[in-house]
Write an enzyme that holds these catalytic residues in place. Structure first.
Site, mmCIF file in Angstrom:
data_model
loop_
_atom_site.group_PDB
_atom_site.id
_atom_site.type_symbol
_atom_site.label_atom_id
_atom_site.label_comp_id
_atom_site.label_asym_id
_atom_site.label_seq_id
_atom_site.Cartn_x
_atom_site.Cartn_y
_atom_site.Cartn_z
ATOM 1 N N HIS A 225 0.835 -1.207 0.000
ATOM 2 C CA HIS A 225 0.000 0.000 0.000
ATOM 3 C C HIS A 225 0.868 1.254 0.000
ATOM 4 O O HIS A 225 0.684 2.152 -0.840
ATOM 5 C CB HIS A 225 -0.910 -0.008 1.231
ATOM 6 C CG HIS A 225 -1.792 1.195 1.340
ATOM 7 N ND1 HIS A 225 -3.080 1.226 0.853
ATOM 8 C CD2 HIS A 225 -1.565 2.427 1.871
ATOM 9 C CE1 HIS A 225 -3.605 2.412 1.077
ATOM 10 N NE2 HIS A 225 -2.697 3.164 1.710
ATOM 11 N N GLU A 226 1.805 1.307 0.935
ATOM 12 C CA GLU A 226 2.652 2.495 1.042
ATOM 13 C C GLU A 226 3.611 2.610 -0.144
ATOM 14 O O GLU A 226 3.965 3.712 -0.558
ATOM 15 C CB GLU A 226 3.431 2.470 2.359
ATOM 16 C CG GLU A 226 2.575 2.440 3.614
ATOM 17 C CD GLU A 226 1.602 3.610 3.707
ATOM 18 O OE1 GLU A 226 1.866 4.660 3.081
ATOM 19 O OE2 GLU A 226 0.560 3.470 4.368
ATOM 20 N N HIS B 290 1.960 4.633 -2.795
ATOM 21 C CA HIS B 290 2.118 6.065 -2.557
ATOM 22 C C HIS B 290 3.527 6.527 -2.935
ATOM 23 O O HIS B 290 3.713 7.555 -3.594
ATOM 24 C CB HIS B 290 1.879 6.383 -1.077
ATOM 25 C CG HIS B 290 0.473 6.189 -0.624
ATOM 26 N ND1 HIS B 290 -0.610 6.635 -1.337
ATOM 27 C CD2 HIS B 290 -0.033 5.607 0.508
ATOM 28 C CE1 HIS B 290 -1.725 6.344 -0.673
ATOM 29 N NE2 HIS B 290 -1.400 5.717 0.438
#
Length: 557
Positions: free
Chosen positions: A29-30, A33
């Site tokens: 997920h990160e 980003h």
């Protein structure tokens, strides 16, 4: 020693697996980003797995601090100009920046770059889920059962609507179905809501309106869940094996009885029966059976046994001494080795070459490994035991998937009608397609559940927090690495959806702000954003407290 071993087992089966799964999902997920942020020219100050104090880390040549933090319940990417891990803008720092520094900050980036960077996290979770499902489909394929009804429970929704054994289910609400699992998934998410089931009977298509009933089901680990059911099954719960001195035999249950209800609750499979009986050791229950076309009730008290579940926990369970299988000869093929050896219908096979067996399937597997070699069957007939010599012969047989295979047999079955299964293999592109479908199914199922809760059709107590996720992680670990990966894929979709909720402090909240900024032509004021973040934090905290309370309540029973 026992307590220490139990603690180590808990850590291994639950906490360690939980940390592994969650860390994987957070990292992906990160990383979404991070990658899009870097591509957009935004400077990144920190990439953390976990919250709180740093345990270990390093700083790369771009000035990004990569670190592992103490609390493994999430993670974050902190961009240049952020006040904290929630990506709240540091207004004072932003106003003091030079034009060059401002261009590298998150707040100073163009609107579309900020939106893309924020959306990349949840999208990465969806991509991970698709990838995991694709790998599992390409390696293991899928085993599917045709949607043909074998059993219709008494007073169930299907029976009330007119569904009959032998009906082939072809569509639900106009959507074509090809497997029994598709029926169960669709029905499970629509309790108390009318659906139209299309069936094929005697070559003709017929439509039936059915309202699934809300029931509480229990999985193999004892986890309880609500779902819709219409009362159909692939198998028929006939009693074929009964322990002579067991509670069922003492109560008067006979081989050949069809179990239709327990304490007035309809049953469709032996799984229903076993689950209900297992939870009631020493407590009187009433079994309703169908015998010779008539319904009869029998009070039975399950005996108390000690069992060990898949997680290694010991507990008391109930048993009434019945089973769906028995080593009784139900059919003998003409001109087969069994017929030549003198085997008769109704013979109970006790052993093969001195090895005790519990089902006809065990006899078949032993025969398959001893082609053209005489084996000795000990059988019970009319209360007497006799030995018969039989030589398995190779012949063409169709397996559960319909594939013709040369195998050694003696030509007997237990008389049970086998479930017709098919194995579906997938190439790389097909596997990706199935991964997309599976991910889409989880997303739509999540929205269906939310709609059911809002509409009052289902309770919100199925929403779980970190305790339940840790418990499920450990349970999946007992089933193997593939099960852990599948669970990780499902959880990845859930994390992606959760982060897309339009709640400030979550990715969806940021995207909501950017949508407002696009409409207004300028961002919300600092005070308005501050208030929104406080409200969002309170909402997320309340959700976590509620989910954790559900976890604790479910464990306390």
């Amino acid at each position: 020693m026992g307590a220490a071993a139990g603690f180590i087992g808990f850590l291994t089966n639950n906490v360690i697996t939980f940390v592994f799964v969650l860390s994987l999902l957070v990292f992906v997920h990160e990383m979404g980003h991070y990658l899009v942020g870097r591509w957009s020219g935004i400077r990144i100050m920190a990439f953390s797995i976990g919250f709180g104090p740093e345990i270990a880390g390093f700083t790369d040549r771009h000035g990004t601090r990569w670190k592992l933090s103490l609390i493994p319940l999430g993670g974050y990417v902190r961009f240049f100009g952020d006040e904290d891990a929630s990506s709240k803008t540091d207004v004072d720092q932003l106003s003091a920046m030079t034009e060059e520094e401002r261009a590298q900050s998150f707040a100073g980036a163009k609107l579309w770059k900020r939106a893309a960077t924020v959306a990349a996290g949840p999208i990465a979770n969806f991509i991970l889920a698709i990838a995991i499902f694709a790998v599992l489909f390409s390696i293991y394929g899928r085993t599917a059962a045709d949607p043909v009804v074998a059993m219709v429970t008494r007073d169930g929704a299907a029976a009330e609507a007119g569904i009959e054994p032998g009906d082939r289910l072809v569509a639900i609400d106009g959507v074509k179905i090809t497997t029994f699992d598709e029926v169960q998934r669709y029905v499970g998410l629509r309790p108390s809501r009318t659906i139209v089931l299309s069936v094929e009977r005697d070559g003709q298509k017929r439509d039936f309106q059915i309202i699934p009933k809300l029931v509480e089901d229990t999985d193999q680990f004892g986890n309880k869940m609500e779902m819709g059911r219409i009362g159909i099954a692939l198998v028929d719960p006939l009693v074929t094996a009964i322990e002579p001195a067991g509670p069922a035999a003492k109560a008067g249950i006979l081989a050949g009885d069809r179990l239709v209800a327990i304490d007035g609750n309809n049953v469709a499979t032996y799984y229903d029966i076993g689950r209900y009986v297992s939870d009631r050791p020493g407590k009187s229950i009433v079994l309703t059976v169908q015998r010779n076309g008539q319904m009869r009730d029998f009070p039975v008290v399950p005996e108390r046994l000690t069992d060990t579940d898949a997680s290694g926990n010991k507990k008391d369970v109930g048993s009434i001494g019945i089973a769906p299988i028995d080593p009784l000869v139900g059919s003998i093929a003409p001109d087969s080795p069994a017929e030549a050896a003198g085997l008769e219908l109704g013979d109970r096979i006790l052993s093969v070459d001195g090895r005790a067996i519990g089902s006809i399937g065990e006899v078949q597997r032993y025969a398959a490994a001893h082609a053209d070699k005489p084996v000795t069957l000990s059988v019970e007939r009319n209360g007497q035991t006799r030995d018969l010599s039989v030589t398995p012969k190779k012949s063409e047989e169709a397996d559960a998937f319909g594939t013709q295979t040369e195998i050694a047999t003696i030509g007997i079955t237990d008389g049970q009608k086998p479930i017709k299964l098919r194995y579906e293999a997938y190439g790389p592109l097909q596997a990706v397609g199935e991964g997309v479908k599976q991910t889409g199914s989880i997303i739509s199922g999540t929205f269906e559940y939310i709609a059911n809760v809002i509409g009052g059709y289902m309770k919100a107590d199925q929403l779980g927090g970190p305790i339940r996720v840790a418990q499920l992680s450990g349970q999946m670990a007992t089933l193997g690495f593939a099960a852990v990966l599948q669970f990780a894929a499902i959880l990845s979709v859930s994390i992606g959806l959760l982060n897309l909720m339009p709640v400030p402090v979550l990715d969806g909240g940021h995207l909501m702000f950017y949508a407002i900024e696009a409409v207004r032509g300028k961002p919300l004021g600092a005070r308005a954003q501050d208030i929104a973040f406080r409200i969002g934090f309170a909402m997320v905290l309340s959700l976590m407290v509620f989910a954790t309370w559900n976890d604790i309540s479910s464990r306390l029973g």
